[in-house]
Design a protein around this motif. Structure first.
Motif, short mmCIF file in Angstrom:
data_model
loop_
_atom_site.label_atom_id
_atom_site.label_comp_id
_atom_site.label_asym_id
_atom_site.label_seq_id
_atom_site.Cartn_x
_atom_site.Cartn_y
_atom_site.Cartn_z
N TYR A 1 48.37 2.13 74.79
CA TYR A 1 48.37 3.51 74.99
C TYR A 1 47.47 3.94 76.15
O TYR A 1 47.71 4.94 76.77
CB TYR A 1 47.64 4.25 73.81
CG TYR A 1 48.80 4.26 72.41
CD1 TYR A 1 49.86 4.78 72.52
CD2 TYR A 1 48.46 3.33 71.23
CE1 TYR A 1 50.86 4.62 71.51
CE2 TYR A 1 49.36 3.51 70.19
CZ TYR A 1 50.45 4.12 70.35
OH TYR A 1 51.69 4.06 69.31
N ALA B 1 57.22 0.65 84.30
CA ALA B 1 57.61 1.65 83.15
C ALA B 1 58.87 1.40 82.59
O ALA B 1 59.27 1.49 81.41
CB ALA B 1 57.66 3.15 83.62
N LYS C 1 50.90 10.13 69.39
CA LYS C 1 51.17 9.06 70.01
C LYS C 1 52.70 9.15 70.32
O LYS C 1 52.83 8.73 71.35
CB LYS C 1 50.99 7.65 68.83
CG LYS C 1 49.67 7.37 68.76
CD LYS C 1 49.58 6.03 68.00
CE LYS C 1 50.06 6.09 66.54
NZ LYS C 1 49.93 4.83 65.78
N LEU D 1 49.62 3.74 78.96
CA LEU D 1 50.45 4.84 79.08
C LEU D 1 49.84 5.88 79.81
O LEU D 1 50.01 6.74 80.67
CB LEU D 1 51.02 5.18 77.55
CG LEU D 1 51.99 4.46 76.91
CD1 LEU D 1 52.48 5.10 75.64
CD2 LEU D 1 53.28 4.19 77.83
N TRP E 1 54.28 9.17 74.38
CA TRP E 1 55.23 8.28 74.78
C TRP E 1 56.38 9.10 75.47
O TRP E 1 56.89 8.72 76.33
CB TRP E 1 55.76 7.49 73.77
CG TRP E 1 57.04 6.78 73.75
CD1 TRP E 1 58.20 6.87 73.46
CD2 TRP E 1 57.23 5.63 74.76
NE1 TRP E 1 59.08 5.95 74.02
CE2 TRP E 1 58.47 5.19 74.79
CE3 TRP E 1 56.29 4.82 75.61
CZ2 TRP E 1 59.09 3.84 75.43
CZ3 TRP E 1 56.57 3.90 76.29
CH2 TRP E 1 58.02 3.36 76.15
N ILE F 1 50.55 7.62 83.33
CA ILE F 1 51.00 9.07 83.34
C ILE F 1 50.00 9.66 84.71
O ILE F 1 50.51 10.52 85.58
CB ILE F 1 50.75 9.85 82.10
CG1 ILE F 1 51.85 9.44 81.15
CG2 ILE F 1 50.68 11.41 82.36
CD1 ILE F 1 51.49 9.80 79.83
N SER G 1 61.10 -1.18 74.29
CA SER G 1 61.08 -0.24 73.56
C SER G 1 62.38 0.08 72.85
O SER G 1 62.55 0.13 71.49
CB SER G 1 60.48 1.42 73.91
OG SER G 1 60.68 2.35 72.92
N PHE H 1 55.23 10.02 78.88
CA PHE H 1 55.24 8.70 79.54
C PHE H 1 56.68 8.67 80.23
O PHE H 1 57.08 8.32 81.33
CB PHE H 1 54.94 7.53 78.84
CG PHE H 1 55.31 6.43 79.43
CD1 PHE H 1 54.49 5.79 80.53
CD2 PHE H 1 56.49 5.54 79.04
CE1 PHE H 1 55.00 4.51 80.97
CE2 PHE H 1 56.65 4.40 79.52
CZ PHE H 1 56.20 3.92 80.50
N LYS H 2 57.57 8.83 79.15
CA LYS H 2 59.17 8.80 79.60
C LYS H 2 59.35 9.82 80.81
O LYS H 2 60.15 9.73 81.62
CB LYS H 2 60.01 8.97 78.31
CG LYS H 2 60.20 7.48 77.67
CD LYS H 2 61.32 7.64 77.03
CE LYS H 2 61.35 7.75 75.39
NZ LYS H 2 62.38 7.85 74.63
#
Length: 495
Positions: A472, A439, A185, A475, A189, A479, A446, A192-193
């Motif tokens: 999730y 995003a 997970k 995300l 993340w 992506i 977050s 994703f960033k």
């Protein structure tokens, strides 16, 4: 990026092999990933530095200190020769040209082994821990090599201490499904960033910084803010991937970011940004320098002549100067790094420290509440602005272009680009802008959760199953929608 299929295969093999060869499996995996990331050249210098540290530490405990010193100097010299020798040769060139009109000095232009700035400090910290009596020298070579060549952290950290990471190889790691689940997970993340935020906004940053002479005012401010977001999403995204991989392997690494843009001062920013670098320079440069005989002698002399307060402030300034020049220099052998990532931050922190008593007296006298939410957000915005000034140096080609960029930033006469929306369309289209905006909101939420809970997954795990899986899947979808973007190398890999 780390090959995802190969990573999955490694994790499966890692848990299937007998526990007696688990560390050997880690070491072999380290070498495979090192070869993929940096080739045979990276392996040679990494292993050479590791073995020098292993031998040097063993001999230090036998009172053969000269072998320890030789090993330390050789390891440090690798970093110096590959990363910084051209900087000093360039200074020599400039001086020679100034006085004679030409120069016979040639730059070496050596290509540094990948990750040398990161693994050198990690290995040197082990030697310093042994010297200070914080850890005993490791006698098992494979265990030590698991620490010194641990592949997730080699390219961009975080910096690990032997007493924190190395000792985890003393015992076998058991397979816990929750570790693997939570690890992946976090990897998701991180990707994703990197992919949705950093790679997407890198197009905007490249356009504005690459053609900054064609812009001014609001556009250049927007470019600086975009680069701050890009660098943060890129670097912290890599760290999330690294920590996620390690968690899946049952290994704990130090956190490297804790909502840095929520900081109320530059000093607090460095307690939240690249945390392990800040801790390294504090423990091995700042405090040792403050305790050095040189500082003690200066302090004693200035105390007699100018008083205790002056002596204390002078010691602080000198220690800050050495520390922040070192931080800037670590980022690269160029004045733009020494100024933008070093001296500027040192100046901001020194100014804050030297004036804090006066501000405290003023606030007390007028009855000002420094915990007022409006003032807190003023401090956060002010800190972000100061950090962005340093980032302009970091991203620009050199110091002159950095100064020109900053000069053009204050020439604000393009407010119309905000009202007509053209500012936000630089380097993107409407669909890309919507994805990026969503995003960015997720990243801000977050970070707010990180500021409150340290780990936002604590908050997320308390939500319903439907909410968690929807998050999730969002995300994953974002992506996938960003896969058409060219994948940029992680920014800190250049160091």
């Amino acid at each position: 990026m780390i090959n995802f299929v190969l990573l999955l295969a490694f994790i499966v093999i890692y848990y299937l092999v007998p526990k007696s060869v688990q560390n050997l499996t880690v070491f072999i995996g380290n070498m495979v990933f090192c070869y993929i990331m940096g080739g045979f050249r990276m392996i040679v210098f990494l292993l050479l530095a590791s073995i020098l540290a292993y031998v040097g530490a063993r001999f230090y405990k036998k009172n053969w200190h000269f072998i320890f010193v030789i090993g330390f100097i050789v390891i440090l010299s690798f970093l110096f020769v590959f990363k910084y020798v051209d900087f000093f040769l360039g200074i020599g060139q400039g001086i020679q040209i100034l006085f004679s009109g030409s120069s016979s000095i040639k730059l070496l232009q050596l290509m540094a082994p990948v990750g040398i700035s990161f693994y050198t400090l990690t290995i040197l910290s082990y030697l310093l821990e042994v010297k200070y009596g914080l850890v005993e020298p490791e006698t098992n070579l494979i265990k030590f090599l698991c620490f010194s060549t641990y592949f997730p952290q080699l390219l961009s950290g975080p910096f690990s201490r032997y007493k924190e990471l190395g000792t985890q190889f003393d015992v076998p790691r058991e397979l816990y499904e929750q570790n693997v689940y939570d690890g992946f997970k976090r990897i998701l993340w991180g990707y994703f960033k990197k992919k949705v935020i950093a790679d997407r906004i890198s197009i905007v940053v490249a356009e504005i910084f690459g053609n900054y002479q064609n812009y001014q005012g609001i556009t250049l401010i927007y470019g600086a803010v975009c680069f701050a977001i890009q660098l943060y999403a890129d670097f912290s995204g890599y760290t999330d991937i690294v920590l996620g991989i390690s968690q899946a392997l049952g290994i704990t690494l130090s956190e490297n970011f804790k909502a840095p843009f929520m900081a109320r001062s530059v000093a607090e920013y460095w307690r939240r940004w690249h945390i392990t670098l800040g801790a390294w320079v504090k423990d091995y440069i700042y405090y040792p320098f403050l305790r050095s005989r040189f500082i003690k002698n200066i302090s004693k002399k200035t105390k007699r002549k100018f008083g205790k307060k002056f002596s204390k402030n002078l010691s602080l300034i000198l220690a800050m100067l050495v520390t922040w020049v070192s931080v800037g220099f670590w980022h690269g052998g160029a004045w733009k790094y020494i100024i933008g990532s070093g001296l500027l931050h040192g100046f901001f922190i020194c100014f804050s420290e030297l004036t804090k008593d006066y501000w405290a007296m003023l606030y007390k006298k007028i009855g000002f509440n420094t915990e007022n939410p409006v003032y807190i957000w003023f401090q956060r915005i002010r800190t972000f602005v100061l950090i962005c000034i340093g980032f302009v140096f970091f991203r620009s080609v050199d110091v002159p272009s950095s100064l020109d960029y900053l000069k053009r930033m204050i020439m604000i006469n393009d407010f119309s680009m905000i009202s007509d929306g053209s500012l936000f369309m630089i380097g993107t289209n409407m669909a890309g802008l919507i994805i990026f905006a969503l995003a960015l909101i997720m990243l801000i939420v977050s970070d707010n959760l990180t500021y409150r809970y340290d780990d936002p997954r604590v908050w997320l795990n308390n939500k319903s199953v439907i909410f968690r899986y929807a998050f999730y899947w969002a995300l994953v979808v974002m992506i996938v929608l960003s896969l058409n973007l060219s994948t940029e190398e992680f920014l800190y890999m250049q160091f």
